[in-house]
Design an enzyme around this catalytic site. Sequence first.
Site, mmCIF file in Angstrom:
data_model
loop_
_atom_site.group_PDB
_atom_site.id
_atom_site.type_symbol
_atom_site.label_atom_id
_atom_site.label_comp_id
_atom_site.label_asym_id
_atom_site.label_seq_id
_atom_site.Cartn_x
_atom_site.Cartn_y
_atom_site.Cartn_z
ATOM 1 N N GLU A 1 38.249 35.410 31.144
ATOM 2 C CA GLU A 1 38.694 36.807 31.084
ATOM 3 C C GLU A 1 38.341 37.441 29.738
ATOM 4 O O GLU A 1 37.940 38.608 29.674
ATOM 5 C CB GLU A 1 40.207 36.893 31.325
ATOM 6 C CG GLU A 1 40.652 36.436 32.700
ATOM 7 C CD GLU A 1 40.256 37.407 33.802
ATOM 8 O OE1 GLU A 1 39.698 38.472 33.497
ATOM 9 O OE2 GLU A 1 40.511 37.094 34.979
ATOM 10 N N ASP B 1 32.792 33.563 42.997
ATOM 11 C CA ASP B 1 32.099 34.842 43.177
ATOM 12 C C ASP B 1 31.062 35.173 42.103
ATOM 13 O O ASP B 1 29.866 35.286 42.381
ATOM 14 C CB ASP B 1 33.129 35.969 43.301
ATOM 15 C CG ASP B 1 34.189 35.938 42.200
ATOM 16 O OD1 ASP B 1 34.155 35.029 41.350
ATOM 17 O OD2 ASP B 1 35.065 36.822 42.210
ATOM 18 N N GLU C 1 36.089 45.941 43.543
ATOM 19 C CA GLU C 1 34.887 45.352 44.141
ATOM 20 C C GLU C 1 34.396 46.136 45.367
ATOM 21 O O GLU C 1 33.188 46.246 45.596
ATOM 22 C CB GLU C 1 35.146 43.888 44.522
ATOM 23 C CG GLU C 1 35.181 42.920 43.354
ATOM 24 C CD GLU C 1 36.502 42.972 42.590
ATOM 25 O OE1 GLU C 1 36.571 42.423 41.484
ATOM 26 O OE2 GLU C 1 37.469 43.565 43.118
ATOM 27 N N GLU D 1 45.053 41.386 49.292
ATOM 28 C CA GLU D 1 44.491 40.330 48.443
ATOM 29 C C GLU D 1 43.843 39.235 49.282
ATOM 30 O O GLU D 1 42.883 38.604 48.863
ATOM 31 C CB GLU D 1 45.582 39.761 47.537
ATOM 32 C CG GLU D 1 45.068 38.987 46.349
ATOM 33 C CD GLU D 1 44.422 39.850 45.287
ATOM 34 O OE1 GLU D 1 44.531 39.494 44.111
ATOM 35 O OE2 GLU D 1 43.800 40.875 45.607
#
Length: 908
Positions: free
Chosen positions: A133, A280, A392, A374
């Site tokens: 992150e 991803d 996204e 989610e």
Amino acid sequence: MMLWFRPATMSTIFLPLLLLLSIVFMLGQCMSREEKLKLRNQVVEMFDHAYSNYMDHAYPADELMPLTCRGRVRGLEPSRGDVDDALGKFSLTLIDTLDTLVLLNKTTEFDAAVRRVLRDVRLDNDIVVSVFETNIRVLGGLLGGHSMAVMLKDRGHLMQWYQDELLHMAKDLGLRLLPAFNTSSGLPFPRVNLKHGVQGPQSRTGTETDTCTACAGTIILEFAALSRFTGDPVFEVHARRALDFLWEKRQRNSNLVGTTINIHSGEWVRRDSGVGAGIDSYYEYLLKAYILLGDDLFLQRFNIHYASIMKYISQPPLLLDVLIHKPLLPARTWMDSLLAFFPGLQVLKGDIRPAIETHEMLYQVTKKHNFLPEAFTTDFRVHWAQHPLRPEFAESTYFLFKATKDPYYLEVGRTVLDNLNRFARVPCGFAAMKDVRTGSHEDRMDSFFLAEMFKYLFLLFAEEEDVLFNVEDYIFTTEAHLLPLSLSTAPRTPTHPANTTDQAPSLPHHSTSIKSLWSQEELDDSNFDWTCPNTRLLFPDPAFPRNLRDPIRSAVDKSCPRPTIQREPGMGAPPLRAQDFMANNPEHLELLKRMGVSLIHLKDGRVQLVQHAAQAVSAVAAEDGMRFMQEMMELSSQQQKEQLPPRAVQIVSHPFFGRVVLTAGPAQFGTDLSKSITGVRGFVTVTEPYSGCTELANAAFVQGRIALMQRGQCMFAEKARHIMKAGAIGGIVIDDNEGSSSDTAPLFQMAGDGRNTDDVSLPLLFLFYKEGNILLEALKEYRELEVLLSDRARDRASIFKGKPLPGIVLEGSRDVPEEEDCSTDQTSPAPEATLDQSHLSTMELDESAPDINEVTPEEDVGPAIKQNSEPVMKPADDKDSSSKSVEAMMVDWQEDLEAFQQMEKDEL
């Protein structure tokens, strides 16, 4: 036919890619320029609302808490677990938003924001943060801000005072992250202390052994950019080493990677593989590293992975996780919202058709629930109800519009805007959705909302002249930070030799230019995988994208009328009717294929039917497929009216005494336990054979008992008849799919065999593998195990009515009132939000089913075990080892239950 090009430098790659993809599809009336301007201005106003509230109520805190109008400071607010690892007391939201300010033409605010960062932000805090992150949000934010500052300064009007201060901060942060890469594998530790590094006595980290694939594989863009901006190769070298190791550890047969890996041994901890959470951006960065850096090794690896994704994971429009060592077996029956980025990545790859299909599926789910949950099931119901304002889906919408110029995607963007304003907007910003079904909010506004969402929405509606710079001169990181493609011409850092398993030609060292690589004439057909297709040749019909979307829209919600296609004279009746369909008939399967109907094998043993009209052999066959699906839905709808609630298997013998309740699936035949006041109580025994599909060899022992059987080899009704003939008083069928559990799979409802089942007069219940194993382990320990089959868990008073209650079984225990419904939990969808199954064109069948009567309707259920109190089981009198082993088993199960409940609360 494909078009390919040889870029002189990699800085020219991205522009031709978009030029080739930008074909106009005139589908109806285009959105007017005035309407686009109005929506663009609306995006800017929404950004101002979010950004100003952060600055007014939260700065210098990392994030805004929009419901309470204050900043979220780590350590001062209750811990949210791993989610808080993104917070490092470095004004996260401000740094993450820097290049968004420039993109939205807020250059004055950008100047002020940069000055604030230089004045106020410290990067040497004694705090443990996520390497992943911090890299994508903070390092990426500083580099994106630096890129924008340099661009504005070079134009000679703004930021003339800037002297690479943000780049200096970025290098300082990069050096603070480097200790995490000090492992034998090169994979980074998942966390690092900004002040003390890892493994030191003051670091409070460095003991972790596992990391996610995306966590280790989403470093290369930021670290390589930092190396090329500063001239220090150390960052790019470490990022490449991590990628090399992940590539080496891929499963060689499937060419897929798992979700979690041991950073020391390289063993896969979780072997499920998909394109969503945990993996991803690993795939995203392979392709984008090629675009940014010009190393064809990255593209070759991406192409190999992509071929496997499309072979095993992609079931258009679905993207289902599989096991890397058994890629034909789905690993789960639901999808997470993070995979919404994948259609955008497919646009960059040039694979437009599946991008359109998956995006349309996501859009229809969004319209159903206002936001993407989610996680959602393969029949598009809510699995995890949260939505933290993820960008996204907007990202893929922008890229699809960029590729097709189809005004349909402008309307999709309008829907996103409207839903944000209607459901997420609050006086102090925008609040994440705690539950998309109820519209409840969560007191969080993550930094990525400002970093990504408003960039993609602004670009979706903006004209070229609305942006200060040419966006196609930059590439978006996974956090939507802008890195200039001119970095490809910077000196390339030394790298390790290519792995032999890559089967790629050796690449020259950095002294050789990219141009010289592409000037070589030794080109073969494989080079066509390195190019983007000409969409004009792929889609000669302007209506083709619409034809891809319509069947998918109908699959989620039959809201679009379907044109009737007349069958030509002599064509005869439809080749297959739903009432005749047998899932194990090869001829029927071939007929389905011709009609564009595909079968998806689910992990829990069912088969899902999905119809793709575009894949049918003809228009008539496509219409037959639509009719077949309609008939199947009507038959399923009839069963939905008979859908039964979950049942309970309650262990009542010593040392359990009714404290352990297993959620069971009902049967649509046999004794109706809801009409029984006492239920059916008896000792359990395993049948011989275990399948229960032939006459029982141990019939004398089964008589008067509840029979345990394994699923498979014959119909459920046939099992029931065999144990009834042996004199059993009830039956329990245990799933044969190892790992299945009621906490991750929907309720399984057993149907008959297509014949009259009135002769079955005993109750039959279904347990998933995990719950069934608990029962079998308890039987193994105690040999004599008594259970109660009922419609719900009973309290002790009703179980032991007329008998003295057992002693203190659980410390601090309390009885649950009999009227309490133990079959529901917080994960069950609100009734008003549950999808009407009759409106779906996806069907799920038991694999052993010969006809539609084996359709197994789904229903969300809670955890398999329902305990009346939290303390661990402690038998009052029995102190022997067998009691302890069962106690340990129940402690493990309680931990699993608590972990599952926590997983629902946390983000993916």
